[in-house]
Design a protein around this motif. Structure first.
Motif, PDB file in Angstrom:
ATOM      1  N   VAL A 117      -2.974   0.731   1.714  1.00  0.00           N
ATOM      2  CA  VAL A 117      -3.251  -0.682   1.454  1.00  0.00           C
ATOM      3  C   VAL A 117      -3.427  -1.448   2.762  1.00  0.00           C
ATOM      4  CG1 VAL A 117      -2.005  -0.662  -0.720  1.00  0.00           C
ATOM      5  CG2 VAL A 117      -0.786  -1.253   1.384  1.00  0.00           C
ATOM      6  N   SER A 118      -3.114  -0.804   3.877  1.00  0.00           N
ATOM      7  CA  SER A 118      -3.175  -1.477   5.164  1.00  0.00           C
ATOM      8  C   SER A 118      -4.541  -1.301   5.791  1.00  0.00           C
ATOM      9  CB  SER A 118      -2.097  -0.926   6.094  1.00  0.00           C
ATOM     10  OG  SER A 118      -2.234  -1.476   7.389  1.00  0.00           O
ATOM     11  N   ALA A 119      -5.234  -2.398   6.008  1.00  0.00           N
ATOM     12  CA  ALA A 119      -6.570  -2.341   6.594  1.00  0.00           C
ATOM     13  C   ALA A 119      -6.551  -1.734   7.992  1.00  0.00           C
ATOM     14  CB  ALA A 119      -7.174  -3.737   6.634  1.00  0.00           C
ATOM     15  N   SER A 120      -5.459  -1.896   8.701  1.00  0.00           N
ATOM     16  CA  SER A 120      -5.383  -1.409  10.077  1.00  0.00           C
ATOM     17  C   SER A 120      -5.382   0.115  10.150  1.00  0.00           C
ATOM     18  CB  SER A 120      -4.130  -1.958  10.761  1.00  0.00           C
ATOM     19  OG  SER A 120      -2.961  -1.479  10.123  1.00  0.00           O
ATOM     20  N   GLU A 121      -5.157   0.790   9.037  1.00  0.00           N
ATOM     21  CA  GLU A 121      -5.114   2.252   9.043  1.00  0.00           C
ATOM     22  C   GLU A 121      -6.472   2.886   8.780  1.00  0.00           C
ATOM     23  OE1 GLU A 121      -1.989   3.893   6.714  1.00  0.00           O
ATOM     24  OE2 GLU A 121      -0.445   2.567   7.550  1.00  0.00           O
ATOM     25  N   TYR A 122      -7.493   2.097   8.638  1.00  0.00           N
ATOM     26  CA  TYR A 122      -8.831   2.616   8.382  1.00  0.00           C
ATOM     27  C   TYR A 122      -9.617   2.703   9.688  1.00  0.00           C
ATOM     28  CZ  TYR A 122      -7.965   2.378   3.412  1.00  0.00           C
ATOM     29  OH  TYR A 122      -7.448   2.599   2.167  1.00  0.00           O
TER      30      TYR A 122
END
Length: 123
Positions: free
Chosen positions: A105-110
């Motif tokens: 759900v964390s955008a920073s992990e994409y």
């Protein structure tokens, strides 16, 4: 060059449908989870849906449950977001993003992001 390209956005009336596409170039999506995020004016980016590399477990925020469906076609190197019963509050720029294997759900992990496609729901 590794790239994600979204398409399918546009102007639609409330209650209408759109299908967004996220096509990859320069790499295969087989080993990647794909998330769809959206950002409305003045609001933070919001995770909408995600599909893992295995194609299982599409995840949805409550506001789109029962209306949005995510799917993938690895042969076409493309992920889709079918959006039905659209509401004015769905208006936003929609982005797709890729990360290895599992959804987050964390955008920073994409790792990879597309440029976004505008969806406007208005009468």
């Amino acid at each position: 060059q590794l790239q994600l390209v979204e398409s399918g956005g546009g102007l639609v009336q409330p209650g209408g449908s759109l299908r967004l596409s996220c096509a990859a170039s320069g790499f295969t999506l087989d080993y990647y989870a794909i998330g769809w995020f959206r950002q409305a004016p003045g609001k933070e980016r919001e995770g909408v849906s995600c599909i893992s590399s295995s194609g299982s477990g599409g995840n949805y925020v409550d506001s789109v449950k029962g209306r949005f469906t995510i799917s993938r076609d690895n042969a076409k190197n493309t992920v889709y977001l079918q959006m039905n019963s659209l509401k004015p509050e769905d208006t936003a720029i929609y982005y797709c993003a890729a990360r290895r294997f599992l959804c987050s759900v964390s955008a920073s992990e994409y790792m990879y992001w597309g440029q976004g496609t505008q969806v406007t729901v208005s009468s």
